[in-house]
Design a protein around this motif. Structure first.
Motif, PDB file in Angstrom:
ATOM      1  N   THR A  56       8.007  11.980  11.296  1.00 27.30           N
ATOM      2  CA  THR A  56       6.776  12.591  11.039  1.00 27.30           C
ATOM      3  C   THR A  56       6.110  11.987   9.639  1.00 27.30           C
ATOM      4  OG1 THR A  56       6.911  14.596  12.402  1.00 27.30           O
ATOM      5  CG2 THR A  56       5.241  14.468  10.669  1.00 27.30           C
ATOM      6  N   GLY A  57       7.095  11.986   8.652  1.00 27.22           N
ATOM      7  CA  GLY A  57       6.835  11.340   7.525  1.00 27.22           C
ATOM      8  C   GLY A  57       6.527   9.823   7.562  1.00 27.22           C
ATOM      9  N   ILE A  83       2.480   5.599   7.283  1.00 27.28           N
ATOM     10  CA  ILE A  83       1.772   4.532   7.913  1.00 27.28           C
ATOM     11  C   ILE A  83       0.375   4.797   7.888  1.00 27.28           C
ATOM     12  CG2 ILE A  83       1.401   3.377  10.154  1.00 27.28           C
ATOM     13  CD1 ILE A  83       4.528   3.640  10.607  1.00 27.28           C
ATOM     14  N   THR A  84      -0.031   6.050   8.195  1.00 27.76           N
ATOM     15  CA  THR A  84      -1.411   6.400   7.862  1.00 27.76           C
ATOM     16  C   THR A  84      -1.955   6.034   6.637  1.00 27.76           C
ATOM     17  OG1 THR A  84      -1.462   8.108   9.683  1.00 27.76           O
ATOM     18  CG2 THR A  84      -3.127   8.222   7.993  1.00 27.76           C
ATOM     19  N   SER A 143      -5.049   2.985   2.704  1.00 24.85           N
ATOM     20  CA  SER A 143      -4.980   1.972   1.662  1.00 24.85           C
ATOM     21  C   SER A 143      -5.379   0.673   1.913  1.00 24.85           C
ATOM     22  CB  SER A 143      -3.452   1.780   1.045  1.00 24.85           C
ATOM     23  OG  SER A 143      -3.194   3.167   0.517  1.00 24.85           O
ATOM     24  N   LEU A 144      -5.015   0.139   2.818  1.00 22.78           N
ATOM     25  CA  LEU A 144      -5.542  -1.545   3.409  1.00 22.78           C
ATOM     26  C   LEU A 144      -6.976  -1.349   3.742  1.00 22.78           C
ATOM     27  CD1 LEU A 144      -2.275  -2.628   5.511  1.00 22.78           C
ATOM     28  CD2 LEU A 144      -3.074  -3.452   3.056  1.00 22.78           C
ATOM     29  N   VAL A 197       3.587   0.866  -1.717  1.00 20.19           N
ATOM     30  CA  VAL A 197       4.125   2.273  -2.065  1.00 20.19           C
ATOM     31  C   VAL A 197       4.389   2.999  -0.749  1.00 20.19           C
ATOM     32  CG1 VAL A 197       4.442   4.429  -2.988  1.00 20.19           C
ATOM     33  CG2 VAL A 197       3.761   2.415  -4.406  1.00 20.19           C
ATOM     34  N   PHE A 198       3.274   2.974   0.296  1.00 20.58           N
ATOM     35  CA  PHE A 198       3.347   3.709   1.622  1.00 20.58           C
ATOM     36  C   PHE A 198       4.365   2.725   2.387  1.00 20.58           C
ATOM     37  CE2 PHE A 198      -0.852   5.670   0.271  1.00 20.58           C
ATOM     38  CZ  PHE A 198      -0.287   6.707   0.444  1.00 20.58           C
TER      39      PHE A 198
END
Length: 142
Positions: A23-24, A29-30, A35-36, A46-47
């Protein structure tokens, strides 16, 4: 004592912990996609790292083992502190820096912090499950 730890961190608890880590990964990824989309490449990196680390952690937790179980239990236990801090933040106001970061991603800060609270709460409950099992196993061994 080590055998008690490994027995208390049994397969259903390992599966639940790995599911939380996955889930993390989804949340990371979300965050990466947001961010992108908002051209924040530094935060995107970082993500991406967080997503990879959590996926590796999920796989390792499923395999089990003494040191992995120990690390997972420590991280789950620490979520009680994270949960308390998040509740404090929701009650007393979200930090300005965090507010700015979330708004730059297009996320309402209260929603973002609430998602964090739900995640930490689930992790804290997994730790409680472990603690109850650990205490029961120790009691039965005596």
């Amino acid at each position: 004592m080590d055998i008690v730890l490994v027995c208390a961190f049994h397969r259903p608890l390992r599966i639940a912990t790995a599911a939380l880590a996955v889930t993390g990964v989804c949340l990371a990824i979300t965050g990466l996609a947001l961010s992108l989309a908002h051209e924040d490449r530094g935060r995107a990196g970082v993500f991406a790292v967080v997503a990879v680390v959590l996926m590796v952690a999920a796989a390792m937790v499923l395999r089990g083992g003494r040191w992995v179980s120990s690390a997972a239990v420590i991280l789950l236990g620490g979520q009680w502190i994270a949960m308390a801090a998040t509740i404090f933040e929701l009650v007393h106001g979200i930090d300005w820096v965090k507010t700015q970061q979330l708004q730059r991603l297009g996320v309402d800060p209260t929603v973002g912090v609430t998602i964090n609270l739900v995640f930490s709460s689930i992790a804290a409950l997994l730790f409680a499950w472990f603690a109850l099992r650990y205490a029961a196993i120790r009691r039965n061994r005596s």
